[in-house]
Design a protein around this motif. Structure first.
Motif, PDB file in Angstrom:
ATOM      1  N   UNK A 172     -41.062  65.262  -7.433  1.00 56.59           N
ATOM      2  CA  UNK A 172     -39.875  66.104  -7.621  1.00 56.59           C
ATOM      3  C   UNK A 172     -40.023  66.865  -8.942  1.00 56.59           C
ATOM      4  N   UNK A 173     -40.950  67.820  -8.935  1.00 61.12           N
ATOM      5  CA  UNK A 173     -41.373  68.489 -10.160  1.00 61.12           C
ATOM      6  C   UNK A 173     -40.270  69.314 -10.817  1.00 61.12           C
ATOM      7  N   UNK A 174     -39.499  70.056 -10.017  1.00 61.18           N
ATOM      8  CA  UNK A 174     -38.447  70.902 -10.592  1.00 61.18           C
ATOM      9  C   UNK A 174     -37.390  70.052 -11.311  1.00 61.18           C
ATOM     10  N   UNK A 175     -37.011  68.946 -10.676  1.00 62.66           N
ATOM     11  CA  UNK A 175     -36.039  68.061 -11.305  1.00 62.66           C
ATOM     12  C   UNK A 175     -36.634  67.395 -12.543  1.00 62.66           C
ATOM     13  N   UNK A 176     -37.920  67.059 -12.459  1.00 60.02           N
ATOM     14  CA  UNK A 176     -38.587  66.441 -13.596  1.00 60.02           C
ATOM     15  C   UNK A 176     -38.581  67.389 -14.796  1.00 60.02           C
ATOM     16  N   UNK A 177     -38.851  68.664 -14.526  1.00 59.35           N
ATOM     17  CA  UNK A 177     -38.851  69.641 -15.620  1.00 59.35           C
ATOM     18  C   UNK A 177     -37.464  69.711 -16.265  1.00 59.35           C
ATOM     19  N   UNK A 178     -36.429  69.693 -15.446  1.00 63.18           N
ATOM     20  CA  UNK A 178     -35.058  69.751 -15.955  1.00 63.18           C
ATOM     21  C   UNK A 178     -34.759  68.567 -16.875  1.00 63.18           C
ATOM     22  N   UNK A 179     -35.222  67.374 -16.474  1.00 64.00           N
ATOM     23  CA  UNK A 179     -34.916  66.190 -17.267  1.00 64.00           C
ATOM     24  C   UNK A 179     -35.810  66.055 -18.493  1.00 64.00           C
ATOM     25  N   UNK A 180     -37.027  66.581 -18.436  1.00 67.54           N
ATOM     26  CA  UNK A 180     -37.844  66.631 -19.648  1.00 67.54           C
ATOM     27  C   UNK A 180     -37.173  67.539 -20.677  1.00 67.54           C
ATOM     28  N   UNK A 181     -36.585  68.648 -20.195  1.00 69.86           N
ATOM     29  CA  UNK A 181     -35.865  69.553 -21.097  1.00 69.86           C
ATOM     30  C   UNK A 181     -34.652  68.859 -21.711  1.00 69.86           C
ATOM     31  N   UNK A 182     -33.951  68.064 -20.900  1.00 71.68           N
ATOM     32  CA  UNK A 182     -32.796  67.329 -21.420  1.00 71.68           C
ATOM     33  C   UNK A 182     -33.232  66.261 -22.424  1.00 71.68           C
ATOM     34  N   UNK A 183     -34.385  65.648 -22.150  1.00 71.69           N
ATOM     35  CA  UNK A 183     -34.903  64.650 -23.088  1.00 71.69           C
ATOM     36  C   UNK A 183     -35.243  65.304 -24.424  1.00 71.69           C
ATOM     37  N   UNK A 184     -35.867  66.468 -24.366  1.00 70.05           N
ATOM     38  CA  UNK A 184     -36.222  67.191 -25.582  1.00 70.05           C
ATOM     39  C   UNK A 184     -34.978  67.566 -26.375  1.00 70.05           C
ATOM     40  N   UNK A 185     -33.952  67.956 -25.667  1.00 69.57           N
ATOM     41  CA  UNK A 185     -32.686  68.327 -26.305  1.00 69.57           C
ATOM     42  C   UNK A 185     -32.084  67.157 -27.090  1.00 69.57           C
ATOM     43  N   UNK A 186     -32.259  65.956 -26.567  1.00 67.36           N
ATOM     44  CA  UNK A 186     -31.678  64.773 -27.210  1.00 67.36           C
ATOM     45  C   UNK A 186     -32.622  64.114 -28.211  1.00 67.36           C
ATOM     46  N   UNK A 187     -33.886  64.532 -28.218  1.00 63.94           N
ATOM     47  CA  UNK A 187     -34.904  63.860 -29.026  1.00 63.94           C
ATOM     48  C   UNK A 187     -34.922  64.406 -30.450  1.00 63.94           C
ATOM     49  N   UNK A 188     -33.988  63.962 -31.246  1.00 63.35           N
ATOM     50  CA  UNK A 188     -33.865  64.460 -32.616  1.00 63.35           C
ATOM     51  C   UNK A 188     -34.889  63.841 -33.558  1.00 63.35           C
ATOM     52  N   UNK A 189     -35.444  62.711 -33.184  1.00 63.36           N
ATOM     53  CA  UNK A 189     -36.400  62.032 -34.061  1.00 63.36           C
ATOM     54  C   UNK A 189     -37.851  62.197 -33.608  1.00 63.36           C
ATOM     55  N   UNK A 190     -38.068  62.918 -32.519  1.00 65.33           N
ATOM     56  CA  UNK A 190     -39.433  63.115 -32.031  1.00 65.33           C
ATOM     57  C   UNK A 190     -40.064  61.864 -31.470  1.00 65.33           C
ATOM     58  N   UNK A 191     -39.270  61.047 -30.811  1.00 66.20           N
ATOM     59  CA  UNK A 191     -39.773  59.774 -30.283  1.00 66.20           C
ATOM     60  C   UNK A 191     -40.510  59.926 -28.958  1.00 66.20           C
ATOM     61  N   UNK A 192     -40.430  61.093 -28.335  1.00 63.45           N
ATOM     62  CA  UNK A 192     -41.129  61.333 -27.068  1.00 63.45           C
ATOM     63  C   UNK A 192     -42.006  62.577 -27.191  1.00 63.45           C
ATOM     64  N   UNK A 193     -42.877  62.774 -26.202  1.00 63.79           N
ATOM     65  CA  UNK A 193     -43.681  64.004 -26.157  1.00 63.79           C
ATOM     66  C   UNK A 193     -43.149  64.932 -25.073  1.00 63.79           C
ATOM     67  N   UNK A 194     -41.815  64.990 -24.965  1.00 61.71           N
ATOM     68  CA  UNK A 194     -41.182  65.799 -23.918  1.00 61.71           C
ATOM     69  C   UNK A 194     -41.607  67.260 -23.996  1.00 61.71           C
TER      70      UNK A 194
END
Length: 289
Positions: A172-194
């Motif tokens: 489900x690539x399109x949905x995955x892209x959407x949630x990676x973007x949401x993860x990046x939005x919340x990742x204030x400390x750089x804990x992921x490689x979103x």
């Protein structure tokens, strides 16, 4: 932890504290060194719960999951709390036993966890599902009120990232892209490689500018050094001293004694010999499951 160390003789408590400080300082960037400090602390004060917990996290960081699990269990026996339950379950995953991790996700201990602990347990359970080849079930496992919430909490970025990764695993690539973007939005400390995962999905390839400059310099040097036919090279013969091999260099660099560095930044683990009243050896308690 301070109260636990107060029960030790003063010099011993100071030595243990120094080693635990170094474990915390090095755990993220130099886990192998953190592990060595944790083993010294463990030899000094194996009956202190904070020491067992620190040793568990240091072992976990270097992939020694069986060792980590034993330390976490010991710490849990000493304290009686369940906050280590998720990482204990993840150790089971690391040991290739995802079914045990999944079983732990359904134990009563999970209900004793705070919200952050329950989110962590959910992510571990989803990982166990994927380990067992149940990718679709992993997606469902991560669907929760915490995932749907717009509130940014310490776990939000990692939860969204895990969900995006699970979606990608089932195509489900399109949905995955959407949630990676949401993860990046919340990742204030750089804990992921979103951000990298998003770029990968978008087909963006990053090129290191320094690598390009080095390549250009090498090409320019090669073009300028081409000798014309019949010309003799004017380059001087290198000194014999300049012909030292890499092995010679390593050997000469290794000659200084190990105790050269005395700064806090590079301090060696505090030796047990400096402590008053030798502590009991590591707890030999077995698996209490």
């Amino acid at each position: 932890m301070r109260q636990e160390l107060m029960s030790l003789p003063k010099t011993l408590a100071e030595d243990v504290a120094k080693n635990l400080v170094m474990v915390a300082k090095l755990l993220d960037d130099e886990p192998e060194r953190a592990y060595q400090y944790s083993r010294v602390a463990l030899r000094l004060a194996s009956r202190v719960a904070a020491v067992r917990e620190a040793a568990g996290f240091a072992s976990y960081a270097v992939g020694k999951y069986a060792e980590a699990l034993a330390e976490f269990r010991a710490a849990r026996r000493m304290t009686g709390n369940s906050e280590l339950w998720p990482v204990m379950a993840d150790c089971e995953r690391g040991m290739g036993r995802p079914e045990r991790a999944l079983a732990m996700a359904g134990e009563p201990e999970v209900q004793k966890l705070d919200r952050a602990g329950q989110v962590e347990m959910r992510m571990v359970a989803a990982g166990a599902r994927r380990d067992m080849g149940q990718a679709d079930a992993a997606v469902v496992t991560l669907q929760s009120p915490e995932l749907a919430s717009n509130s940014i909490q310490p776990w939000t970025a990692r939860l969204r990232y895990a969900y995006a990764d699970a979606l990608l695993a089932v195509g489900r690539e399109d949905e995955a892209r959407e949630w990676f973007a949401k993860a990046l939005e919340a990742d204030q400390s750089g804990s992921t490689d979103a951000s990298d995962r998003l770029a990968e999905l978008d087909g963006v390839e990053f090129v290191d500018a320094l690598d390009l400059e080095e390549t250009a310099d090498l090409e320019e040097t090669a073009d300028g050094d081409v000798s014309q036919p019949g010309e003799e090279s004017t380059a001087e013969e290198p000194d014999v001293d300049e012909l030292l091999s890499d092995e010679d260099m390593v050997e000469s660099e290794s000659e200084p004694e190990a105790d050269d560095a005395k700064d806090v930044e590079d301090v060696e683990p505090v030796a047990e010999a400096t402590s008053e009243g030798q502590a009991a050896g590591p707890d030999e308690d077995g698996d209490d499951r």
